[in-house]
Design a protein around this motif. Structure first.
Motif, PDB file in Angstrom:
ATOM      1  N   GLY A 136     -18.185  -6.809  12.028  1.00 45.25           N
ATOM      2  CA  GLY A 136     -19.063  -5.653  11.876  1.00 45.25           C
ATOM      3  C   GLY A 136     -19.259  -5.304  10.412  1.00 45.25           C
ATOM      4  O   GLY A 136     -18.526  -5.779   9.533  1.00 45.25           O
ATOM      5  N   THR A 137     -20.245  -4.461  10.134  1.00 45.35           N
ATOM      6  CA  THR A 137     -20.550  -4.153   8.737  1.00 45.35           C
ATOM      7  C   THR A 137     -20.551  -2.654   8.455  1.00 45.35           C
ATOM      8  O   THR A 137     -20.847  -1.832   9.317  1.00 45.35           O
ATOM      9  CB  THR A 137     -21.931  -4.711   8.309  1.00 45.35           C
ATOM     10  N   LEU A 138     -20.218  -2.347   7.215  1.00 46.13           N
ATOM     11  CA  LEU A 138     -20.412  -1.033   6.622  1.00 46.13           C
ATOM     12  C   LEU A 138     -21.636  -1.145   5.724  1.00 46.13           C
ATOM     13  O   LEU A 138     -21.695  -1.990   4.826  1.00 46.13           O
ATOM     14  CB  LEU A 138     -19.184  -0.632   5.799  1.00 46.13           C
ATOM     15  N   VAL A 139     -22.630  -0.301   5.977  1.00 47.47           N
ATOM     16  CA  VAL A 139     -23.844  -0.254   5.168  1.00 47.47           C
ATOM     17  C   VAL A 139     -23.956   1.151   4.595  1.00 47.47           C
ATOM     18  O   VAL A 139     -23.864   2.136   5.342  1.00 47.47           O
ATOM     19  CB  VAL A 139     -25.101  -0.574   6.008  1.00 47.47           C
ATOM     20  N   GLY A 140     -24.146   1.255   3.284  1.00 46.93           N
ATOM     21  CA  GLY A 140     -24.250   2.594   2.727  1.00 46.93           C
ATOM     22  C   GLY A 140     -24.540   2.599   1.243  1.00 46.93           C
ATOM     23  O   GLY A 140     -24.535   1.563   0.579  1.00 46.93           O
ATOM     24  N   SER A 141     -24.805   3.800   0.741  1.00 46.72           N
ATOM     25  CA  SER A 141     -25.085   3.985  -0.679  1.00 46.72           C
ATOM     26  C   SER A 141     -23.969   4.785  -1.332  1.00 46.72           C
ATOM     27  O   SER A 141     -23.304   5.601  -0.677  1.00 46.72           O
ATOM     28  CB  SER A 141     -26.427   4.689  -0.877  1.00 46.72           C
ATOM     29  N   VAL A 142     -23.777   4.555  -2.624  1.00 39.11           N
ATOM     30  CA  VAL A 142     -22.771   5.271  -3.413  1.00 39.11           C
ATOM     31  C   VAL A 142     -23.356   5.563  -4.788  1.00 39.11           C
ATOM     32  O   VAL A 142     -24.360   4.973  -5.192  1.00 39.11           O
ATOM     33  CB  VAL A 142     -21.479   4.443  -3.577  1.00 39.11           C
ATOM     34  N   VAL A 143     -22.719   6.473  -5.509  1.00 34.09           N
ATOM     35  CA  VAL A 143     -23.046   6.645  -6.918  1.00 34.09           C
ATOM     36  C   VAL A 143     -22.044   5.852  -7.748  1.00 34.09           C
ATOM     37  O   VAL A 143     -20.937   5.560  -7.296  1.00 34.09           O
ATOM     38  CB  VAL A 143     -23.049   8.127  -7.348  1.00 34.09           C
ATOM     39  N   THR A 144     -22.454   5.511  -8.959  1.00 31.98           N
ATOM     40  CA  THR A 144     -21.573   4.800  -9.883  1.00 31.98           C
ATOM     41  C   THR A 144     -21.147   5.735 -11.017  1.00 31.98           C
ATOM     42  O   THR A 144     -21.564   6.901 -11.075  1.00 31.98           O
ATOM     43  CB  THR A 144     -22.276   3.570 -10.484  1.00 31.98           C
ATOM     44  N   ASN A 145     -20.347   5.203 -11.924  1.00 34.04           N
ATOM     45  CA  ASN A 145     -19.912   5.972 -13.093  1.00 34.04           C
ATOM     46  C   ASN A 145     -21.084   6.455 -13.936  1.00 34.04           C
ATOM     47  O   ASN A 145     -21.000   7.478 -14.618  1.00 34.04           O
ATOM     48  CB  ASN A 145     -18.987   5.119 -13.951  1.00 34.04           C
ATOM     49  N   ARG A 146     -22.227   5.756 -13.870  1.00 33.19           N
ATOM     50  CA  ARG A 146     -23.393   6.153 -14.662  1.00 33.19           C
ATOM     51  C   ARG A 146     -23.948   7.506 -14.218  1.00 33.19           C
ATOM     52  O   ARG A 146     -24.617   8.187 -14.993  1.00 33.19           O
ATOM     53  CB  ARG A 146     -24.490   5.091 -14.550  1.00 33.19           C
ATOM     54  N   PHE A 147     -23.682   7.894 -12.983  1.00 34.87           N
ATOM     55  CA  PHE A 147     -24.144   9.179 -12.469  1.00 34.87           C
ATOM     56  C   PHE A 147     -23.597  10.306 -13.342  1.00 34.87           C
ATOM     57  O   PHE A 147     -24.266  11.326 -13.559  1.00 34.87           O
ATOM     58  CB  PHE A 147     -23.684   9.346 -11.025  1.00 34.87           C
ATOM     59  N   VAL A 148     -22.381  10.136 -13.832  1.00 38.29           N
ATOM     60  CA  VAL A 148     -21.753  11.123 -14.710  1.00 38.29           C
ATOM     61  C   VAL A 148     -22.158  10.882 -16.164  1.00 38.29           C
ATOM     62  O   VAL A 148     -22.554  11.807 -16.880  1.00 38.29           O
ATOM     63  CB  VAL A 148     -20.221  11.079 -14.566  1.00 38.29           C
ATOM     64  N   GLU A 149     -22.093   9.635 -16.599  1.00 40.13           N
ATOM     65  CA  GLU A 149     -22.341   9.310 -18.002  1.00 40.13           C
ATOM     66  C   GLU A 149     -23.779   9.596 -18.436  1.00 40.13           C
ATOM     67  O   GLU A 149     -24.028   9.950 -19.587  1.00 40.13           O
ATOM     68  CB  GLU A 149     -22.020   7.834 -18.253  1.00 40.13           C
ATOM     69  N   TRP A 150     -24.731   9.458 -17.512  1.00 36.86           N
ATOM     70  CA  TRP A 150     -26.145   9.641 -17.851  1.00 36.86           C
ATOM     71  C   TRP A 150     -26.663  11.024 -17.459  1.00 36.86           C
ATOM     72  O   TRP A 150     -27.877  11.219 -17.351  1.00 36.86           O
ATOM     73  CB  TRP A 150     -26.992   8.580 -17.154  1.00 36.86           C
ATOM     74  N   SER A 151     -25.798  11.987 -17.285  1.00 37.88           N
ATOM     75  CA  SER A 151     -26.209  13.343 -16.910  1.00 37.88           C
ATOM     76  C   SER A 151     -27.007  13.962 -18.063  1.00 37.88           C
ATOM     77  O   SER A 151     -26.447  14.471 -19.030  1.00 37.88           O
ATOM     78  CB  SER A 151     -24.972  14.182 -16.589  1.00 37.88           C
ATOM     79  N   LEU A 152     -28.319  13.922 -17.952  1.00 38.52           N
ATOM     80  CA  LEU A 152     -29.200  14.149 -19.092  1.00 38.52           C
ATOM     81  C   LEU A 152     -29.175  15.581 -19.602  1.00 38.52           C
ATOM     82  O   LEU A 152     -29.166  15.814 -20.817  1.00 38.52           O
ATOM     83  CB  LEU A 152     -30.635  13.747 -18.720  1.00 38.52           C
ATOM     84  N   LEU A 153     -29.144  16.565 -18.720  1.00 39.79           N
ATOM     85  CA  LEU A 153     -29.207  17.955 -19.166  1.00 39.79           C
ATOM     86  C   LEU A 153     -28.014  18.297 -20.056  1.00 39.79           C
ATOM     87  O   LEU A 153     -28.190  18.817 -21.174  1.00 39.79           O
ATOM     88  CB  LEU A 153     -29.270  18.900 -17.967  1.00 39.79           C
ATOM     89  N   SER A 154     -26.813  18.026 -19.596  1.00 44.53           N
ATOM     90  CA  SER A 154     -25.629  18.352 -20.394  1.00 44.53           C
ATOM     91  C   SER A 154     -25.581  17.523 -21.674  1.00 44.53           C
ATOM     92  O   SER A 154     -25.163  18.019 -22.731  1.00 44.53           O
ATOM     93  CB  SER A 154     -24.349  18.150 -19.574  1.00 44.53           C
ATOM     94  N   ASN A 155     -26.019  16.267 -21.615  1.00 46.56           N
ATOM     95  CA  ASN A 155     -26.035  15.426 -22.816  1.00 46.56           C
ATOM     96  C   ASN A 155     -27.010  15.961 -23.859  1.00 46.56           C
ATOM     97  O   ASN A 155     -26.707  15.980 -25.060  1.00 46.56           O
ATOM     98  CB  ASN A 155     -26.396  13.989 -22.452  1.00 46.56           C
ATOM     99  N   LEU A 156     -28.193  16.406 -23.428  1.00 45.76           N
ATOM    100  CA  LEU A 156     -29.176  16.951 -24.363  1.00 45.76           C
ATOM    101  C   LEU A 156     -28.676  18.243 -24.997  1.00 45.76           C
ATOM    102  O   LEU A 156     -28.855  18.468 -26.210  1.00 45.76           O
ATOM    103  CB  LEU A 156     -30.500  17.199 -23.635  1.00 45.76           C
TER     104      LEU A 156
END
Length: 278
Positions: A136-156
């Motif tokens: 059987g399979t697990l199918v799904g989506s996740v976020v990666t570390n880039r979700f935090v690193e590329w947080s544009l508002l706080s970075n700007l």
């Protein structure tokens, strides 16, 4: 492991599909257009477990032919929406690491943007392994570390020299999303392997340009208002009053896709993971 790259046409088709559900929430239609396009490369048949099922509308949009589905959600009110949707045979109000079903009772587990929020990831993956039939399979989506690193508002804001405000914005953003597991692709792969699961396919979603704009929109939407609530409470009525918005934002989305140069470095991913045997 097979890695797939999505075409611009498939992503625009994804936007057309999901914007029916979220016509005036641009960050949500943006993210889920990528997920939808990725999921169209796969299929699930038989008995399915939906972890973090919500109200069932998105599941039904992606997998309209799946009719033998059980949902799990920790929020009683949300679970009740799923129970009343007609999508699920049953919906359990329980944690994802405590599914009240027998061993090897599902052909597929679907986990859309839910694993990154779970505090006991290894335990949850062990429970998924237990619930899956061999092969059987697990199918799904996740976020990666880039979700935090590329947080544009706080970075700007940090670039403008307002470090304290930037820190507060990032803290609120992470708390809202409860990102317990913003892992790298390699760390996600190792987590699945520790549970005895084998990664079969990977679809990177939201490269840097799309990630930055999505994260900026999402951060602004959920920005806390001094008077209570969030900025989205003001933005949504404004957008929903404009019947042209969904079609107009589609053009923005297409422009963002045209700007991408590296489609492999992303803030999200769709995985297909198989339980060996069978």
């Amino acid at each position: 492991m097979k890695t797939l790259t999505l075409s611009i046409d498939s992503l625009l088709e994804g936007y057309d599909a999901v914007s029916v559900l979220y016509p005036h929430v641009p960050s949500l239609s943006h993210w889920r257009a990528w997920e939808y396009a990725a999921y169209q490369n796969f299929s699930i048949v038989g008995r399915v477990l939906d972890l973090g099922c919500g109200d069932g509308r998105y599941f039904n949009l992606i997998w309209p032919d799946a009719k033998n589905v059980v949902g799990v959600d920790m929020e009683p009110v949300v679970a009740e929406l799923g129970r009343n949707s007609g999508v699920y045979r049953d919906v359990y109000v329980t944690a994802a690491h405590n599914v009240p079903e027998p061993d090897a009772s599902f052909d597929h587990v679907f986990a859309n943007c839910s694993l990154e929020h779970m505090d006991h990831l290894d335990t949850v993956l062990a429970e998924i392994y237990r619930c899956l039939k061999p092969n059987g399979t697990l199918v799904g989506s996740v976020v990666t570390n880039r979700f935090v690193e590329w947080s544009l508002l706080s970075n700007l804001v940090a670039m403008a020299g307002h470090d304290k405000i930037a820190h507060s914005l990032q803290k609120d953003f992470l708390e809202y999303h409860h990102l317990a597991n913003p892992l790298t692709i390699d760390e996600w792969t190792k987590s699945f392997e520790r549970a005895g699961l084998a990664v079969e396919a990977l679809v990177p979603i939201l490269p840097r340009i799309n990630s930055g704009i999505f994260l900026l929109m999402d951060s602004l939407w959920h920005l806390k208002r001094k008077s209570g609530g969030e900025l989205g409470d003001i933005v949504y009525p404004f957008l929903s009053a404009n019947a042209n918005f969904p079609a107009a934002f589609r053009k923005v989305f297409e422009g963002l896709l045209d700007m991408e140069t590296n489609w492999q470095d992303t803030c999200g991913a769709v995985f297909v993971i198989r339980k060996p045997g069978g």
